[in-house]
Design a protein around this motif. Structure first.
Motif, short mmCIF file in Angstrom:
data_model
loop_
_atom_site.label_atom_id
_atom_site.label_comp_id
_atom_site.label_asym_id
_atom_site.label_seq_id
_atom_site.Cartn_x
_atom_site.Cartn_y
_atom_site.Cartn_z
N VAL A 293 -9.98 -14.36 15.37
CA VAL A 293 -10.43 -15.25 14.28
C VAL A 293 -9.47 -15.25 13.08
O VAL A 293 -9.49 -16.17 12.28
CB VAL A 293 -11.87 -14.94 13.79
N PHE A 294 -8.63 -14.21 12.98
CA PHE A 294 -7.72 -14.16 11.84
C PHE A 294 -6.30 -14.63 12.19
O PHE A 294 -5.45 -14.73 11.31
CB PHE A 294 -7.65 -12.73 11.29
N ALA A 295 -6.06 -14.87 13.45
CA ALA A 295 -4.71 -15.25 13.88
C ALA A 295 -4.29 -16.55 13.22
O ALA A 295 -5.04 -17.53 13.21
CB ALA A 295 -4.67 -15.38 15.40
N GLY A 296 -3.12 -16.56 12.63
CA GLY A 296 -2.60 -17.76 11.99
C GLY A 296 -2.97 -17.87 10.52
O GLY A 296 -2.53 -18.78 9.83
N LYS A 297 -3.80 -16.92 10.03
CA LYS A 297 -4.06 -16.91 8.59
C LYS A 297 -2.91 -16.19 7.89
O LYS A 297 -2.10 -15.51 8.54
CB LYS A 297 -5.36 -16.17 8.27
N VAL A 298 -2.88 -16.32 6.58
CA VAL A 298 -1.83 -15.68 5.78
C VAL A 298 -2.44 -14.47 5.07
O VAL A 298 -3.61 -14.51 4.69
CB VAL A 298 -1.28 -16.69 4.74
N GLY A 299 -1.67 -13.41 4.92
CA GLY A 299 -2.25 -12.27 4.20
C GLY A 299 -1.25 -11.17 3.94
O GLY A 299 -0.09 -11.25 4.35
N GLY A 300 -1.75 -10.15 3.24
CA GLY A 300 -0.92 -8.99 2.98
C GLY A 300 -1.58 -8.04 2.00
O GLY A 300 -2.59 -8.36 1.37
N PRO A 301 -1.01 -6.83 1.89
CA PRO A 301 -1.58 -5.80 1.02
C PRO A 301 -1.04 -5.85 -0.40
O PRO A 301 0.06 -6.35 -0.66
CB PRO A 301 -1.10 -4.49 1.67
N LEU A 302 -1.84 -5.28 -1.32
CA LEU A 302 -1.41 -4.97 -2.68
C LEU A 302 -1.83 -3.52 -2.92
O LEU A 302 -2.99 -3.18 -2.66
CB LEU A 302 -2.15 -5.83 -3.70
N VAL A 303 -0.92 -2.70 -3.40
CA VAL A 303 -1.23 -1.27 -3.52
C VAL A 303 -0.85 -0.75 -4.90
O VAL A 303 0.18 -1.13 -5.45
CB VAL A 303 -0.45 -0.49 -2.42
N VAL A 304 -1.69 0.14 -5.43
CA VAL A 304 -1.38 0.77 -6.72
C VAL A 304 -1.73 2.25 -6.66
O VAL A 304 -2.72 2.64 -6.02
CB VAL A 304 -2.11 0.05 -7.89
N ALA A 305 -0.91 3.07 -7.31
CA ALA A 305 -1.18 4.50 -7.38
C ALA A 305 -0.58 5.07 -8.66
O ALA A 305 0.30 4.46 -9.27
CB ALA A 305 -0.58 5.23 -6.18
N ARG A 306 -1.05 6.25 -8.99
CA ARG A 306 -0.50 6.94 -10.16
C ARG A 306 0.95 7.31 -9.91
O ARG A 306 1.81 7.06 -10.74
CB ARG A 306 -1.30 8.20 -10.44
N ARG A 307 1.24 7.94 -8.75
CA ARG A 307 2.58 8.45 -8.54
C ARG A 307 3.13 8.25 -7.12
O ARG A 307 4.28 7.87 -6.96
CB ARG A 307 2.63 9.95 -8.88
N ALA A 308 2.34 8.57 -6.09
CA ALA A 308 2.89 8.57 -4.73
C ALA A 308 1.87 8.12 -3.70
O ALA A 308 0.67 8.21 -3.93
CB ALA A 308 3.39 9.97 -4.37
N GLY A 309 2.40 7.66 -2.57
CA GLY A 309 1.53 7.25 -1.47
C GLY A 309 1.47 5.75 -1.29
O GLY A 309 0.84 5.25 -0.35
N GLN A 310 2.16 5.01 -2.18
CA GLN A 310 2.10 3.55 -2.10
C GLN A 310 2.68 3.03 -0.79
O GLN A 310 2.11 2.13 -0.16
CB GLN A 310 2.85 2.90 -3.26
N ASN A 311 3.84 3.55 -0.39
CA ASN A 311 4.50 2.99 0.80
C ASN A 311 3.68 3.23 2.06
O ASN A 311 3.54 2.35 2.91
CB ASN A 311 5.89 3.61 1.00
N PHE A 312 3.14 4.42 2.17
CA PHE A 312 2.32 4.72 3.35
C PHE A 312 1.11 3.79 3.38
O PHE A 312 0.76 3.21 4.42
CB PHE A 312 1.85 6.19 3.32
#
Ligand SMILES: Cc1cc2nc3c(=O)[nH]c(=O)nc-3n(C[C@H](O)[C@H](O)[C@H](O)COP(=O)(O)O)c2cc1C
Length: 191
Positions: free
Chosen positions: A111-130
């Motif tokens: 049902v989600f195939a062909g939709k557009v999307g992506g993450p937004l991430v925030v942190a104090r210091r570390a762990g954003q990339n993971f």
């Protein structure tokens, strides 16, 4: 055309919400409807592997909580953005619960195939990339198209509002929104 941002922080009006609002503003500026949904205060439980959705072949979950109306909203949207603060190097349990159950219900029927999307991430210091990668796996396996930005969609902030001091983080979130809008429009023009 509509873009929905799901904010997976248990804290209302926090950094993730600020970031998601910024991205949605960029999208709205391109003439696309937007909606922000905060999971804060909602009852969203994790998948309990009952397999009802898989065995029935229906997009229904027997867990009686706040998930189903949100599932219908992202199913109807052209673009879905998942925003997460980093908790112990990972997306929050709240957002993971949302991802698990929406993914398991909608995955088999694509049902989600062909939709557009992506993450937004925030942190104090570390762990954003993971955390960014963690959420990206969800978009990828479900067949979303994920536009890029001018950097990975990661930013810095601890106390509520601190992300507003991260100018580059805001710029990345904005440029991501512009690319989401561009892709949604292009996909709609060929569909
Ligand atoms: C339980 C908990 C765990 C956290 N773990 C991390 C972490 O691993 N790395 C980090 O940089 N910040 C961590 N933080 C800080 C949050 O990511 C940061 O405050 C973020 O801005 C919160 O976003 P929000 O305002 O949208 O809730 C943690 C905060 C909490 C409450």
């Amino acid at each position: 055309m509509k873009a929905v941002a799901i904010v997976g922080s248990p804290r209302k009006n926090g950094n993730t919400e600020i970031l998601a609002k910024h991205t949605l503003k960029a999208i709205a500026g391109e003439g696309i409807d937007t909606e922000l949904i905060s999971l804060a205060g909602l009852d969203i439980r994790p998948c309990n592997a009952c397999m009802v959705c898989r065995e029935s072949g229906e997009e229904k979950c027997p867990i009686d909580d706040d998930l189903m109306p949100l599932y219908e909203k992202i199913k109807a949207a052209d673009a879905v953005i998942l925003g997460a603060p980093v908790y112990y190097g990972s997306a929050t349990a709240l957002l993971k619960a949302f991802m698990e159950r929406c993914g398991y219900m909608g995955g088999p029927k694509r049902v989600f195939a062909g939709k557009v999307g992506g993450p937004l991430v925030v942190a104090r210091r570390a762990g954003q990339n993971f955390t960014f990668a963690q959420i990206m796996f969800w978009f990828h396996i479900l067949g979303f198209f994920m536009p890029g930005s001018t950097y990975w969609n990661v930013s810095f902030g601890r106390e509520k509002g601190e992300v507003e001091k991260d100018e580059e983080g805001l710029e990345i979130a904005w440029n991501f929104g512009k690319n989401v809008a561009l892709l949604v429009k292009k996909l709609n023009s060929v569909a």
